[in-house]
Scaffold this active site. Sequence first.
Site, PDB file in Angstrom:
ATOM      1  N   HIS A  82       0.831  -1.213   0.000  1.00 49.16           N
ATOM      2  CA  HIS A  82       0.000   0.000   0.000  1.00 49.16           C
ATOM      3  C   HIS A  82       0.863   1.260   0.000  1.00 49.16           C
ATOM      4  O   HIS A  82       0.579   2.227  -0.716  1.00 49.16           O
ATOM      5  CB  HIS A  82      -0.932   0.013   1.208  1.00 49.16           C
ATOM      6  CG  HIS A  82      -1.908  -1.124   1.223  1.00 49.16           C
ATOM      7  ND1 HIS A  82      -2.715  -1.404   2.299  1.00 49.16           N
ATOM      8  CD2 HIS A  82      -2.196  -2.065   0.278  1.00 49.16           C
ATOM      9  CE1 HIS A  82      -3.472  -2.461   2.022  1.00 49.16           C
ATOM     10  NE2 HIS A  82      -3.172  -2.883   0.806  1.00 49.16           N
ATOM     11  N   HIS A 239      -9.139  -1.761  -5.298  1.00 49.00           N
ATOM     12  CA  HIS A 239      -8.064  -2.112  -4.368  1.00 49.00           C
ATOM     13  C   HIS A 239      -7.090  -3.098  -4.990  1.00 49.00           C
ATOM     14  O   HIS A 239      -5.885  -3.040  -4.728  1.00 49.00           O
ATOM     15  CB  HIS A 239      -8.602  -2.692  -3.060  1.00 49.00           C
ATOM     16  CG  HIS A 239      -7.504  -2.943  -2.070  1.00 49.00           C
ATOM     17  ND1 HIS A 239      -6.936  -1.935  -1.317  1.00 49.00           N
ATOM     18  CD2 HIS A 239      -6.799  -4.069  -1.779  1.00 49.00           C
ATOM     19  CE1 HIS A 239      -5.954  -2.427  -0.589  1.00 49.00           C
ATOM     20  NE2 HIS A 239      -5.848  -3.722  -0.854  1.00 49.00           N
ATOM     21  N   ASP A 243      -3.053  -2.672  -5.153  1.00 51.54           N
ATOM     22  CA  ASP A 243      -2.047  -3.687  -4.829  1.00 51.54           C
ATOM     23  C   ASP A 243      -1.106  -3.942  -5.999  1.00 51.54           C
ATOM     24  O   ASP A 243       0.119  -4.042  -5.827  1.00 51.54           O
ATOM     25  CB  ASP A 243      -2.733  -5.007  -4.463  1.00 51.54           C
ATOM     26  CG  ASP A 243      -3.251  -5.037  -3.035  1.00 51.54           C
ATOM     27  OD1 ASP A 243      -2.863  -4.168  -2.226  1.00 51.54           O
ATOM     28  OD2 ASP A 243      -4.043  -5.941  -2.725  1.00 51.54           O
ATOM     29  N   HIS A 266      -0.708 -11.067  -5.052  1.00 55.30           N
ATOM     30  CA  HIS A 266       0.685 -10.646  -4.923  1.00 55.30           C
ATOM     31  C   HIS A 266       1.653 -11.656  -5.552  1.00 55.30           C
ATOM     32  O   HIS A 266       2.636 -11.270  -6.176  1.00 55.30           O
ATOM     33  CB  HIS A 266       1.035 -10.439  -3.450  1.00 55.30           C
ATOM     34  CG  HIS A 266       0.186  -9.422  -2.770  1.00 55.30           C
ATOM     35  ND1 HIS A 266       0.164  -8.102  -3.156  1.00 55.30           N
ATOM     36  CD2 HIS A 266      -0.690  -9.522  -1.744  1.00 55.30           C
ATOM     37  CE1 HIS A 266      -0.688  -7.439  -2.388  1.00 55.30           C
ATOM     38  NE2 HIS A 266      -1.213  -8.272  -1.531  1.00 55.30           N
TER      39      HIS A 266
END
Length: 314
Positions: A82, A239, A243, A266
């Site tokens: 973030h 969001h 990321d 991720h």
Amino acid sequence: MPLFPDYQRTISEPVSCKGVGLHSGVPVNLTLWPAPADHGIVFVRTDLAGQVAIPARSEFVVDTALATTLGKDGVKVGTVEHLLSALAGLGIDNVRVELDGPEVPVMDGSAEHFVQMVTSVGVRELEGRRSYLVIKKPVTVTEGDKEASLVPARRFGVSCTIDFKHPLISSQSFELELSDRCFSGEISRARTFGFLRDVEMLKKLGLARGGSLDNAIVVDESSILNPDGLRFPDEFVRHKILDAIGDVSLFGRPVIGHLKVFKTGHALNHKLVQKVLSDPSCYELVQGRPADVERAEVRLPELASGRDLEPLVA
């Protein structure tokens, strides 16, 4: 912010915040310090002896389960995405990040507080020229039905699609071309999210100790549990873009190319960065010349081949 800034940037003065780590639940004090040209984004754990400096680059990624974690010489810093997304979204190249705990504080679960920190102190241009990683040919990684790719483009953009097979988080898509104004208005306020059943399981495993309705959207089988609801109707996919911007910033320099992500996380984002870097024919490191950078903006073939930007000497 110009599309291709000629010179590197840092913040004008130190700025601090305090919060808790999303997974550790540990209170953390964090300070952003101005840094010189070519310093990059570097994390330093001030609570540990030796104060190991961990550059925010892909080769220092040690874990991508639930969050992106950097590490060096046995020292780790978790949940960096973030903050990195905020710095990338605002075009900040050089910052020393000091923190006295194992995780970047989660704040409200978005990047908004970090954006406010930077804007509160302002940005300073440095003497060093800015360099870019220009994508020269498409690169794709897949995992089951998940896919992430980078393709040549005039600027850095992101397209994202998610589908959780849930009545409140069905298929959502969003696309943008990155600028500081766009990031602040469209992406930075989008919060992390999770399903109630998963949150309960994670807490039993000793994770998500700092998670709450104050720093995450929590969804049960049929409703949003946060009393104030959503900030955007499609906050979930926004969001995921937040990321992805943070994860791709681990190239260590801004990207000129279009990032396409489908149901990724991720781990797959990191694999994409690794795959690009593993094949030098996929990209070129270039440096903007003041007279040529704006012209390069509108000539995709020349830009993709690096002709309007000055190649960096390895």
